[in-house]
Design a protein around this motif. Structure first.
Motif, PDB file in Angstrom:
ATOM      1  N   THR A 136       3.088  49.467  72.713  1.00 24.75           N
ATOM      2  CA  THR A 136       3.550  48.742  71.534  1.00 24.75           C
ATOM      3  C   THR A 136       3.574  49.677  70.339  1.00 24.75           C
ATOM      4  N   ASP A 137       4.522  49.449  69.468  1.00 23.99           N
ATOM      5  CA  ASP A 137       4.650  50.233  68.247  1.00 23.99           C
ATOM      6  C   ASP A 137       3.861  49.520  67.153  1.00 23.99           C
ATOM      7  N   LYS A 138       2.776  50.135  66.684  1.00 30.09           N
ATOM      8  CA  LYS A 138       1.914  49.496  65.702  1.00 30.09           C
ATOM      9  C   LYS A 138       2.424  49.683  64.275  1.00 30.09           C
ATOM     10  N   THR A 139       3.457  50.482  64.084  1.00 33.79           N
ATOM     11  CA  THR A 139       3.995  50.699  62.743  1.00 33.79           C
ATOM     12  C   THR A 139       5.093  49.703  62.404  1.00 33.79           C
ATOM     13  N   GLN A 140       5.410  48.826  63.310  1.00 29.80           N
ATOM     14  CA  GLN A 140       6.487  47.872  63.100  1.00 29.80           C
ATOM     15  C   GLN A 140       6.009  46.729  62.202  1.00 29.80           C
ATOM     16  N   HIS A 141       6.801  46.383  61.208  1.00 26.82           N
ATOM     17  CA  HIS A 141       6.462  45.318  60.266  1.00 26.82           C
ATOM     18  C   HIS A 141       7.249  44.061  60.609  1.00 26.82           C
ATOM     19  N   PRO A 142       6.738  42.910  60.216  1.00 31.96           N
ATOM     20  CA  PRO A 142       7.501  41.678  60.436  1.00 31.96           C
ATOM     21  C   PRO A 142       8.743  41.655  59.545  1.00 31.96           C
ATOM     22  N   PRO A 143       9.752  40.883  59.909  1.00 36.19           N
ATOM     23  CA  PRO A 143      10.972  40.849  59.100  1.00 36.19           C
ATOM     24  C   PRO A 143      10.703  40.234  57.723  1.00 36.19           C
ATOM     25  N   ILE A 144      11.463  40.701  56.730  1.00 38.29           N
ATOM     26  CA  ILE A 144      11.330  40.202  55.362  1.00 38.29           C
ATOM     27  C   ILE A 144      12.399  39.139  55.148  1.00 38.29           C
ATOM     28  N   ASN A 145      11.966  37.916  54.890  1.00 35.81           N
ATOM     29  CA  ASN A 145      12.886  36.814  54.647  1.00 35.81           C
ATOM     30  C   ASN A 145      12.964  36.586  53.137  1.00 35.81           C
ATOM     31  N   ALA A 146      13.836  37.332  52.489  1.00 33.53           N
ATOM     32  CA  ALA A 146      13.969  37.234  51.039  1.00 33.53           C
ATOM     33  C   ALA A 146      15.092  36.261  50.680  1.00 33.53           C
ATOM     34  N   ALA A 147      14.939  35.642  49.497  1.00 34.16           N
ATOM     35  CA  ALA A 147      15.942  34.691  49.030  1.00 34.16           C
ATOM     36  C   ALA A 147      17.205  35.409  48.549  1.00 34.16           C
TER      37      ALA A 147
END
Length: 71
Positions: A36-47
């Protein structure tokens, strides 16, 4: 105490053989699991697009500060 096997001219205790088998079993499971890639961030759900850019820049600045304090 326990039994011994004669392997390559040496006495090897049965509990050492069991520990070796269990260790190899664990290593096999560890090798079979996906990496698993531990540097991966969750997606940003911006308005809005501006909000998304702001969040990305903020995260980059926080990561830069963490790198400075870590060294």
């Amino acid at each position: 105490m326990g039994g011994y096997f004669n392997i390559a001219g040496r006495k090897v205790a049965t509990h050492h053989m069991v520990l070796g088998v269990l260790a190899m079993y664990g290593i096999g499971i560890k090798a079979a699991l996906p990496k698993t890639d531990k540097t991966q961030h969750p997606p940003i759900n911006a308005a809005s697009e501006d909000e998304g850019k702001f969040v990305q820049e903020f995260l980059k600045s926080i990561e830069a500060e963490e790198k400075k304090t870590a060294h």
